[in-house]
Motif scaffolding. Structure first.
Motif, PDB file in Angstrom:
ATOM      1  N   PRO A   1       2.886   7.860   1.485  1.00  0.00           N
ATOM      2  CA  PRO A   1       1.909   7.873   2.588  1.00  0.00           C
ATOM      3  C   PRO A   1       0.626   7.102   2.289  1.00  0.00           C
ATOM      4  N   ASP A   2       0.215   7.068   1.008  1.00  0.00           N
ATOM      5  CA  ASP A   2      -1.058   6.432   0.678  1.00  0.00           C
ATOM      6  C   ASP A   2      -0.939   5.169  -0.166  1.00  0.00           C
ATOM      7  N   HIS A   3       0.300   4.759  -0.494  1.00  0.00           N
ATOM      8  CA  HIS A   3       0.461   3.528  -1.272  1.00  0.00           C
ATOM      9  C   HIS A   3       1.903   3.025  -1.208  1.00  0.00           C
ATOM     10  N   LEU A   4       2.065   1.775  -1.623  1.00  0.00           N
ATOM     11  CA  LEU A   4       3.377   1.146  -1.781  1.00  0.00           C
ATOM     12  C   LEU A   4       3.508   0.780  -3.254  1.00  0.00           C
ATOM     13  N   MET A   5       4.742   0.647  -3.717  1.00  0.00           N
ATOM     14  CA  MET A   5       4.971   0.125  -5.060  1.00  0.00           C
ATOM     15  C   MET A   5       6.081  -0.912  -4.994  1.00  0.00           C
ATOM     16  N   ILE A   6       5.887  -1.990  -5.745  1.00  0.00           N
ATOM     17  CA  ILE A   6       6.903  -3.039  -5.871  1.00  0.00           C
ATOM     18  C   ILE A   6       6.987  -3.439  -7.342  1.00  0.00           C
ATOM     19  N   GLU A   7       8.062  -4.151  -7.676  1.00  0.00           N
ATOM     20  CA  GLU A   7       8.159  -4.684  -9.023  1.00  0.00           C
ATOM     21  C   GLU A   7       7.133  -5.802  -9.195  1.00  0.00           C
ATOM     22  N   PRO A   8       6.672  -6.043 -10.421  1.00  0.00           N
ATOM     23  CA  PRO A   8       5.637  -7.062 -10.645  1.00  0.00           C
ATOM     24  C   PRO A   8       6.056  -8.452 -10.157  1.00  0.00           C
ATOM     25  N   ASP A   9       5.167  -9.089  -9.437  1.00  0.00           N
ATOM     26  CA  ASP A   9       5.379 -10.448  -8.936  1.00  0.00           C
ATOM     27  C   ASP A   9       3.998 -11.010  -8.605  1.00  0.00           C
TER      28      ASP A   9
ATOM     29  N   VAL B   1       3.025 -13.824  -7.299  1.00  0.00           N
ATOM     30  CA  VAL B   1       2.903 -14.486  -6.000  1.00  0.00           C
ATOM     31  C   VAL B   1       2.696 -13.440  -4.895  1.00  0.00           C
ATOM     32  N   LEU B   2       3.497 -12.375  -4.935  1.00  0.00           N
ATOM     33  CA  LEU B   2       3.341 -11.308  -3.942  1.00  0.00           C
ATOM     34  C   LEU B   2       2.005 -10.588  -4.127  1.00  0.00           C
ATOM     35  N   ALA B   3       1.594 -10.388  -5.365  1.00  0.00           N
ATOM     36  CA  ALA B   3       0.303  -9.741  -5.621  1.00  0.00           C
ATOM     37  C   ALA B   3      -0.831 -10.556  -5.001  1.00  0.00           C
ATOM     38  N   ASP B   4      -0.788 -11.873  -5.170  1.00  0.00           N
ATOM     39  CA  ASP B   4      -1.810 -12.739  -4.570  1.00  0.00           C
ATOM     40  C   ASP B   4      -1.780 -12.658  -3.043  1.00  0.00           C
ATOM     41  N   MET B   5      -0.567 -12.649  -2.456  1.00  0.00           N
ATOM     42  CA  MET B   5      -0.445 -12.536  -1.003  1.00  0.00           C
ATOM     43  C   MET B   5      -1.067 -11.226  -0.519  1.00  0.00           C
ATOM     44  N   LEU B   6      -0.772 -10.126  -1.225  1.00  0.00           N
ATOM     45  CA  LEU B   6      -1.286  -8.818  -0.817  1.00  0.00           C
ATOM     46  C   LEU B   6      -2.804  -8.744  -0.967  1.00  0.00           C
ATOM     47  N   ARG B   7      -3.323  -9.337  -2.037  1.00  0.00           N
ATOM     48  CA  ARG B   7      -4.781  -9.361  -2.211  1.00  0.00           C
ATOM     49  C   ARG B   7      -5.445 -10.191  -1.118  1.00  0.00           C
ATOM     50  N   SER B   8      -4.777 -11.250  -0.669  1.00  0.00           N
ATOM     51  CA  SER B   8      -5.343 -12.065   0.418  1.00  0.00           C
ATOM     52  C   SER B   8      -5.360 -11.290   1.737  1.00  0.00           C
ATOM     53  N   MET B   9      -4.558 -10.221   1.817  1.00  0.00           N
ATOM     54  CA  MET B   9      -4.548  -9.335   2.996  1.00  0.00           C
ATOM     55  C   MET B   9      -5.555  -8.194   2.809  1.00  0.00           C
TER      56      MET B   9
ATOM     57  N   LEU C   1      -1.298  -0.976   4.979  1.00  0.00           N
ATOM     58  CA  LEU C   1      -0.072  -0.729   4.212  1.00  0.00           C
ATOM     59  C   LEU C   1       1.172  -0.977   5.058  1.00  0.00           C
ATOM     60  N   ILE C   2       1.096  -0.656   6.332  1.00  0.00           N
ATOM     61  CA  ILE C   2       2.235  -0.913   7.234  1.00  0.00           C
ATOM     62  C   ILE C   2       2.449  -2.417   7.366  1.00  0.00           C
ATOM     63  N   ARG C   3       1.367  -3.158   7.537  1.00  0.00           N
ATOM     64  CA  ARG C   3       1.483  -4.623   7.606  1.00  0.00           C
ATOM     65  C   ARG C   3       2.075  -5.171   6.316  1.00  0.00           C
ATOM     66  N   ALA C   4       1.619  -4.657   5.184  1.00  0.00           N
ATOM     67  CA  ALA C   4       2.131  -5.127   3.888  1.00  0.00           C
ATOM     68  C   ALA C   4       3.622  -4.820   3.761  1.00  0.00           C
ATOM     69  N   ALA C   5       4.030  -3.610   4.139  1.00  0.00           N
ATOM     70  CA  ALA C   5       5.454  -3.243   4.071  1.00  0.00           C
ATOM     71  C   ALA C   5       6.279  -4.162   4.965  1.00  0.00           C
ATOM     72  N   TYR C   6       5.750  -4.525   6.124  1.00  0.00           N
ATOM     73  CA  TYR C   6       6.444  -5.449   7.037  1.00  0.00           C
ATOM     74  C   TYR C   6       6.660  -6.809   6.352  1.00  0.00           C
ATOM     75  N   HIS C   7       5.597  -7.348   5.766  1.00  0.00           N
ATOM     76  CA  HIS C   7       5.701  -8.674   5.134  1.00  0.00           C
ATOM     77  C   HIS C   7       6.608  -8.641   3.903  1.00  0.00           C
ATOM     78  N   LEU C   8       6.524  -7.582   3.121  1.00  0.00           N
ATOM     79  CA  LEU C   8       7.396  -7.461   1.951  1.00  0.00           C
ATOM     80  C   LEU C   8       8.852  -7.271   2.383  1.00  0.00           C
ATOM     81  N   GLY C   9       9.065  -6.488   3.420  1.00  0.00           N
ATOM     82  CA  GLY C   9      10.415  -6.275   3.946  1.00  0.00           C
ATOM     83  C   GLY C   9      11.039  -7.568   4.441  1.00  0.00           C
ATOM     84  N   ASN C  10      10.240  -8.427   5.060  1.00  0.00           N
ATOM     85  CA  ASN C  10      10.749  -9.728   5.514  1.00  0.00           C
ATOM     86  C   ASN C  10      11.222 -10.583   4.348  1.00  0.00           C
ATOM     87  N   ARG C  11      10.698 -10.303   3.161  1.00  0.00           N
ATOM     88  CA  ARG C  11      11.098 -11.042   1.960  1.00  0.00           C
ATOM     89  C   ARG C  11      12.168 -10.278   1.168  1.00  0.00           C
TER      90      ARG C  11
END
Length: 171
Positions: free
Chosen positions: A113-121, A123-131, A95-105
């Motif tokens: 503490p146990d999850h992140l939430m973002i608006e639907p996207d 492309v980002l969903a696919d990136m996160l699933r690939s992680m 989750l920390i890695r994901a927050a880093y990559h999303l923050g860069n965008r």
């Protein structure tokens, strides 16, 4: 139309009796991140909101109308992507890695503490699933973090904020 140009963050300093008499309004993130918008409160009043540029309206904030009446804001449930780590193939550190990559965008992120939430996207969903993260579409109130240099609204800290610690950060 009634006008609002003042906001009390999280109803700070207001007596519970005043809040019980306040009308309410339920707003999604798209509206709450604007400083000028029109709403209809729970009593049916049309209200024009004119806040300082850059102000973000948060869940439990109170808007003060020109007639002195109060309107308590509630974050509306909306479509979001809930991101969790995969217990079989990863760790909470993912989750920390994901927050880093999303923050860069510069993606607005709600951090828990146990999850992140973002608006639907997708492309980002696919990136996160690939992680190897789990991405679920859900309905929830969306309260993204303020940026480190947030202006207006209620940044807790921001530039020039001093911390009172008994230790220094030099190592």
């Amino acid at each position: 139309m009634l006008t609002v140009n003042k906001l009390i963050p999280r109803a700070q300093g207001l007596a519970p009796a005043l809040l019980r008499r306040a009308s309410t309004v339920v707003l999604d993130w798209d509206v709450r991140q604007k400083s000028r918008f029109e709403i209809t409160d729970s009593t049916g009043r049309q209200v024009g909101v004119f806040l300082p540029r850059g102000t973000v309206v948060r869940d439990k904030d109170v808007l003060v109308a020109e007639d002195g009446s109060l309107i308590q804001v509630q974050a509306a449930p909306q479509a979001v992507l809930k991101i969790t780590h995969c217990p079989a193939h990863g760790s909470p550190f993912d989750l920390i890695r994901a927050a880093y990559h999303l923050g860069n965008r510069h993606v607005p992120i709600a951090l828990q503490p146990d999850h992140l939430m973002i608006e639907p996207d997708h492309v980002l969903a696919d990136m996160l699933r690939s992680m190897h993260l789990i991405v679920d579409a859900v309905e929830a109130a969306f309260e993204p973090e303020n940026g480190a240099y947030a202006t207006g609204g209620h940044s807790h800290g921001g530039l020039g904020h001093a911390h009172d610690h008994d230790h220094d950060h030099k190592h």
